[in-house]
Motif scaffolding. Structure first.
Motif, PDB file in Angstrom:
ATOM      1  N   GLN A 149       2.394   8.861   5.601  1.00 43.97           N
ATOM      2  CA  GLN A 149       1.720   8.850   6.899  1.00 43.97           C
ATOM      3  C   GLN A 149       0.221   8.645   6.722  1.00 43.97           C
ATOM      4  O   GLN A 149      -0.418   7.994   7.551  1.00 43.97           O
ATOM      5  CB  GLN A 149       2.004  10.139   7.672  1.00 43.97           C
ATOM      6  CG  GLN A 149       3.399  10.192   8.251  1.00 43.97           C
ATOM      7  CD  GLN A 149       3.662  11.473   9.033  1.00 43.97           C
ATOM      8  OE1 GLN A 149       2.909  12.449   8.964  1.00 43.97           O
ATOM      9  NE2 GLN A 149       4.762  11.480   9.774  1.00 43.97           N
TER      10      GLN A 149
ATOM     11  N   ASP B 269       7.585  17.269   2.412  1.00 47.47           N
ATOM     12  CA  ASP B 269       6.277  17.397   3.051  1.00 47.47           C
ATOM     13  C   ASP B 269       5.226  16.538   2.352  1.00 47.47           C
ATOM     14  O   ASP B 269       4.422  15.867   3.009  1.00 47.47           O
ATOM     15  CB  ASP B 269       5.820  18.855   3.060  1.00 47.47           C
ATOM     16  CG  ASP B 269       6.700  19.745   3.940  1.00 47.47           C
ATOM     17  OD1 ASP B 269       7.448  19.211   4.785  1.00 47.47           O
ATOM     18  OD2 ASP B 269       6.639  20.981   3.761  1.00 47.47           O
TER      19      ASP B 269
ATOM     20  N   THR C 220      19.347  13.847  12.272  1.00 49.47           N
ATOM     21  CA  THR C 220      17.890  13.837  12.437  1.00 49.47           C
ATOM     22  C   THR C 220      17.385  12.420  12.679  1.00 49.47           C
ATOM     23  O   THR C 220      16.584  12.181  13.587  1.00 49.47           O
ATOM     24  CB  THR C 220      17.197  14.446  11.196  1.00 49.47           C
ATOM     25  OG1 THR C 220      17.614  15.806  11.061  1.00 49.47           O
ATOM     26  CG2 THR C 220      15.684  14.367  11.298  1.00 49.47           C
TER      27      THR C 220
ATOM     28  N   VAL D 294       5.983  12.704   2.989  1.00 52.04           N
ATOM     29  CA  VAL D 294       5.664  12.340   4.369  1.00 52.04           C
ATOM     30  C   VAL D 294       4.149  12.282   4.561  1.00 52.04           C
ATOM     31  O   VAL D 294       3.617  11.333   5.149  1.00 52.04           O
ATOM     32  CB  VAL D 294       6.326  13.325   5.368  1.00 52.04           C
ATOM     33  CG1 VAL D 294       5.777  13.138   6.777  1.00 52.04           C
ATOM     34  CG2 VAL D 294       7.848  13.137   5.362  1.00 52.04           C
TER      35      VAL D 294
ATOM     36  N   THR E 129      13.231  15.051   6.058  1.00 56.29           N
ATOM     37  CA  THR E 129      13.988  16.285   6.168  1.00 56.29           C
ATOM     38  C   THR E 129      14.629  16.607   4.820  1.00 56.29           C
ATOM     39  O   THR E 129      14.809  15.727   3.985  1.00 56.29           O
ATOM     40  CB  THR E 129      15.068  16.183   7.273  1.00 56.29           C
ATOM     41  OG1 THR E 129      15.631  17.467   7.481  1.00 56.29           O
ATOM     42  CG2 THR E 129      16.156  15.189   6.926  1.00 56.29           C
TER      43      THR E 129
ATOM     44  N   SER F 288       5.030   4.632   9.306  1.00 57.01           N
ATOM     45  CA  SER F 288       5.902   5.391  10.203  1.00 57.01           C
ATOM     46  C   SER F 288       6.996   6.064   9.385  1.00 57.01           C
ATOM     47  O   SER F 288       8.011   5.453   9.041  1.00 57.01           O
ATOM     48  CB  SER F 288       6.520   4.449  11.249  1.00 57.01           C
ATOM     49  OG  SER F 288       7.413   5.163  12.068  1.00 57.01           O
TER      50      SER F 288
ATOM     51  N   VAL G  80      13.039   7.476   7.340  1.00 55.74           N
ATOM     52  CA  VAL G  80      13.320   8.903   7.214  1.00 55.74           C
ATOM     53  C   VAL G  80      13.559   9.167   5.734  1.00 55.74           C
ATOM     54  O   VAL G  80      14.506   8.628   5.154  1.00 55.74           O
ATOM     55  CB  VAL G  80      14.552   9.323   8.044  1.00 55.74           C
ATOM     56  CG1 VAL G  80      14.831  10.815   7.871  1.00 55.74           C
ATOM     57  CG2 VAL G  80      14.348   8.986   9.520  1.00 55.74           C
TER      58      VAL G  80
ATOM     59  N   HIS H 144      10.811   2.150  10.488  1.00 58.42           N
ATOM     60  CA  HIS H 144      10.602   3.585  10.668  1.00 58.42           C
ATOM     61  C   HIS H 144      11.484   4.235   9.615  1.00 58.42           C
ATOM     62  O   HIS H 144      12.703   4.036   9.616  1.00 58.42           O
ATOM     63  CB  HIS H 144      11.036   4.034  12.060  1.00 58.42           C
ATOM     64  CG  HIS H 144      10.373   3.287  13.163  1.00 58.42           C
ATOM     65  ND1 HIS H 144       9.031   3.435  13.461  1.00 58.42           N
ATOM     66  CD2 HIS H 144      10.852   2.369  14.025  1.00 58.42           C
ATOM     67  CE1 HIS H 144       8.729   2.648  14.468  1.00 58.42           C
ATOM     68  NE2 HIS H 144       9.812   1.991  14.827  1.00 58.42           N
TER      69      HIS H 144
ATOM     70  N   THR I 127       9.089   9.964   8.653  1.00 61.03           N
ATOM     71  CA  THR I 127       9.410  11.368   8.888  1.00 61.03           C
ATOM     72  C   THR I 127      10.316  11.788   7.744  1.00 61.03           C
ATOM     73  O   THR I 127      10.732  10.958   6.935  1.00 61.03           O
ATOM     74  CB  THR I 127      10.137  11.585  10.231  1.00 61.03           C
ATOM     75  OG1 THR I 127      11.316  10.770  10.245  1.00 61.03           O
ATOM     76  CG2 THR I 127       9.254  11.236  11.406  1.00 61.03           C
TER      77      THR I 127
ATOM     78  N   LEU J  87      15.700  11.175  16.233  1.00 61.36           N
ATOM     79  CA  LEU J  87      14.323  10.691  16.280  1.00 61.36           C
ATOM     80  C   LEU J  87      14.207   9.222  16.686  1.00 61.36           C
ATOM     81  O   LEU J  87      13.259   8.835  17.360  1.00 61.36           O
ATOM     82  CB  LEU J  87      13.657  10.870  14.912  1.00 61.36           C
ATOM     83  CG  LEU J  87      13.368  12.296  14.487  1.00 61.36           C
ATOM     84  CD1 LEU J  87      12.908  12.328  13.039  1.00 61.36           C
ATOM     85  CD2 LEU J  87      12.307  12.916  15.393  1.00 61.36           C
TER      86      LEU J  87
END
Length: 192
Positions: free
Chosen positions: A77, A70, A102, A73, A86, A82, A60, A58, A84, A106
């Motif tokens: 995705q 954005d 974060t 991700v 920031t 998987s 980040v 996973h 995410t 998560l």
């Protein structure tokens, strides 16, 4: 150890080497791991984030700009990974703290931390790097060709060239490797 046991051990070792060298590795070696990768919306950082996620982690991702986060991700995705993300400027303590918070919020923890937040288009001593290069201008084609001549494989590295070894070092397959320096440099002599 009797002959059958030794033979079985040799066969398993050979199969492991054959699979790794042919790209047929075991599935999801980083399953259920949480990876935090800085500066990971482009270039080497993005390639590393993608590879870690492909290997089951996973991930980040982070960048200084929300639009970059954005886009990265959405791309990853969209590949079914998987991921995410920031915003984080690693030069700011409050951003670093928010990034870690974060990831922990998560996923509960962080197993892998990769810091790719830096770039240099120069080879050689850090003391010899000019201000212009520190500002990240890129190499001209003539200099690029001269650099290729010094490399044993005669090409510059691609972001994906770094991602595989990093994923391996984060996996249990590398659990007995400690305190080593792995140079991913196309045959460039190491000055470490």
């Amino acid at each position: 150890m009797h002959k059958a046991g030794l033979l079985d051990l040799c066969v398993r070792a050979w199969n492991s080497v054959r699979m790794a060298s042919s790209g047929m590795t075991r599935r999801d070696p980083l399953a259920n791991k949480v990876a935090l990768v800085t500066a990971s919306t482009d270039g080497i950082g993005f390639a590393i984030a993608r590879r870690l996620a492909q290997d089951g982690a996973h991930v980040v991702v982070s960048s200084r700009k929300q639009q970059n986060v954005d886009q990265a991700v959405a791309t990853l995705q969209g590949e079914g990974l998987s991921v995410t993300g920031t915003v984080c400027h690693v030069g700011k303590a409050e951003d670093r703290e928010r990034l870690v918070a974060t990831a922990v919020k998560l996923h509960g923890s962080i197993d892998i931390l990769v810091s790719t937040a830096a770039a240099s288009t120069s080879f050689g001593s850090l003391m010899d790097i000019t201000e212009e290069i520190r500002d990240k201008l890129w190499i001209d084609k003539e200099k690029e060709e001269r650099m290729k001549e010094t490399l044993q494989i005669r090409r510059l590295g691609e972001p994906e060239d770094y991602a595989g070894i990093l994923s391996f070092l984060c996996s249990e397959d590398a659990s007995y490797i400690t305190g080593e320096t792995v140079v991913v440099g196309g045959g460039t002599p190491s000055r470490l």
